[in-house]
Write a protein that holds these residues in place. Structure first.
Motif, PDB file in Angstrom:
ATOM      1  N   ILE A 135       0.852  -1.191   0.000  1.00  0.00           N
ATOM      2  CA  ILE A 135       0.000   0.000   0.000  1.00  0.00           C
ATOM      3  C   ILE A 135       0.885   1.237   0.000  1.00  0.00           C
ATOM      4  O   ILE A 135       1.804   1.345   0.820  1.00  0.00           O
ATOM      5  N   ARG A 136       0.576   2.162  -0.883  1.00  0.00           N
ATOM      6  CA  ARG A 136       1.352   3.398  -0.960  1.00  0.00           C
ATOM      7  C   ARG A 136       1.310   4.090   0.406  1.00  0.00           C
ATOM      8  O   ARG A 136       0.244   4.276   0.989  1.00  0.00           O
ATOM      9  N   LYS A 184      -0.650   9.627   1.180  1.00  0.00           N
ATOM     10  CA  LYS A 184      -2.097   9.709   0.941  1.00  0.00           C
ATOM     11  C   LYS A 184      -2.427  10.489  -0.329  1.00  0.00           C
ATOM     12  O   LYS A 184      -3.551  10.893  -0.536  1.00  0.00           O
ATOM     13  N   SER A 185      -1.438  10.690  -1.201  1.00  0.00           N
ATOM     14  CA  SER A 185      -1.646  11.524  -2.379  1.00  0.00           C
ATOM     15  C   SER A 185      -2.733  10.980  -3.300  1.00  0.00           C
ATOM     16  O   SER A 185      -3.433  11.742  -3.948  1.00  0.00           O
ATOM     17  N   HIS A 186      -2.889   9.662  -3.350  1.00  0.00           N
ATOM     18  CA  HIS A 186      -3.893   9.094  -4.243  1.00  0.00           C
ATOM     19  C   HIS A 186      -5.309   9.520  -3.858  1.00  0.00           C
ATOM     20  O   HIS A 186      -6.195   9.527  -4.676  1.00  0.00           O
ATOM     21  N   HIS A 222      -1.095   4.672  -8.924  1.00  0.00           N
ATOM     22  CA  HIS A 222      -1.670   3.515  -8.224  1.00  0.00           C
ATOM     23  C   HIS A 222      -1.473   3.679  -6.725  1.00  0.00           C
ATOM     24  O   HIS A 222      -0.465   4.206  -6.265  1.00  0.00           O
ATOM     25  N   ASP A 223      -2.435   3.207  -5.943  1.00  0.00           N
ATOM     26  CA  ASP A 223      -2.295   3.292  -4.492  1.00  0.00           C
ATOM     27  C   ASP A 223      -1.933   1.954  -3.857  1.00  0.00           C
ATOM     28  O   ASP A 223      -1.707   1.867  -2.665  1.00  0.00           O
ATOM     29  N   ASN A 224      -1.870   0.875  -4.664  1.00  0.00           N
ATOM     30  CA  ASN A 224      -1.416  -0.398  -4.125  1.00  0.00           C
ATOM     31  C   ASN A 224      -0.867  -1.282  -5.234  1.00  0.00           C
ATOM     32  O   ASN A 224      -1.102  -1.021  -6.412  1.00  0.00           O
ATOM     33  N   SER A 245      -5.578   9.311 -10.768  1.00  0.00           N
ATOM     34  CA  SER A 245      -5.776   7.865 -10.736  1.00  0.00           C
ATOM     35  C   SER A 245      -7.051   7.454 -11.460  1.00  0.00           C
ATOM     36  O   SER A 245      -7.161   6.340 -11.934  1.00  0.00           O
TER      37      SER A 245
END
Length: 183
Positions: free
Chosen positions: A124-125, A128-130, A145-147, A136
Motif C-alpha cells: 500500500i502506498r 495519501k496523495s492518491h 496507483h495506491d497499491n 488515478s
C-alpha cells in the motif's frame, strides 16, 4: 518538459527452495501450534509463531536475502543481519491487517504453501496523495496507483523495504497457506 521519477519503491522477487529447511519449518510450526505457543500481531485468524530461534533457518534466509539485496541494489561492503523470523499459517478466511516492520531496513516473506484463490500480498502506498487527486481516475500509469498486489507462488521469496505498508488478503481454500516472515 521531462518527467522525473522521485521517491520510487521497489521489491525483490525470487524463487527459493530448500527441502530440508521447508521440512524443518513445517515441524517447528506443528510443534508450536500443538503447544498453542503463538501470538497475534497483524494476523486475524490463523496461527503465527513467536520468533523462531533456529540458526540454520536464520542463516539460510539471511544468506539468500543478503545476496539478492546486494546484487539488486549494487551494495558493497555491507554487513547484513537477521533480526527475527516467524512462521504464519493462515486458515481459510484468515488475513493480515495493514502494517509495517519498524526498526529494520528490509523484510521478507517466503511461501511454503499457497492458495489458488486469494491470499495476495498487497503493498500500500505510504502517502495519501492518491486520495487527493483525480489522476488515478483518468490515468492508468503506475505513478497514480495506491497499491500493488503479488499473487504468492510456492517457493517464492519477496524482499521489500520494511517501511512499506503491506497486508495479506484472505484466502478461500480449506488448505492452510504457510509462509515465513523475517526482518
Amino acid at each position: 518538459m521531462a518527467r522525473i521519477e522521485i521517491f520510487t519503491d521497489s521489491i525483490i522477487v525470487d524463487s527459493f527452495f530448500n527441502k530440508k529447511i521447508d521440512n524443518k519449518i513445517i515441524k517447528i510450526l506443528d510443534d508450536e501450534e500443538k503447544k498453542e505457543n503463538g501470538r497475534q500481531l497483524s494476523n486475524r485468524g490463523g496461527f503465527q509463531t513467536k520468533n523462531i530461534l533456529d540458526k540454520e533457518i536464520a542463516e539460510t534466509f539471511l544468506n539468500h536475502s543478503a545476496k539478492l539485496i546486494s546484487q539488486d541494489y549494487d551494495l558493497k561492503n555491507i554487513i547484513f543481519c537477521l533480526d527475527n523470523l516467524w512462521i504464519n499459517k493462515n486458515y481459510q478466511g484468515s488475513f493480515n491487517m495493514p502494517h509495517t516492520h519498524p526498526d529494520c531496513s528490509f523484510s521478507g516473506v517466503y511461501y511454503i504453501e499457497v492458495s489458488e484463490e486469494g491470499g495476495e500480498l498487497i503493498f500500500i502506498r505510504n502517502d495519501k496523495s492518491h486520495g487527493y487527486n483525480i489522476q488515478s481516475i483518468i490515468s492508468n500509469h503506475s505513478s497514480f496507483h495506491d497499491n500493488y498486489a503479488i499473487k504468492p507462488l510456492k517457493n517464492q521469496i519477496v524482499l521489500f523495504p520494511s517501511n512499506l505498508t503491506h497486508m495479506v488478503m484472505p484466502h478461500y481454500e480449506e488448505k492452510p497457506r504457510i509462509s515465513v516472515s523475517f526482518n
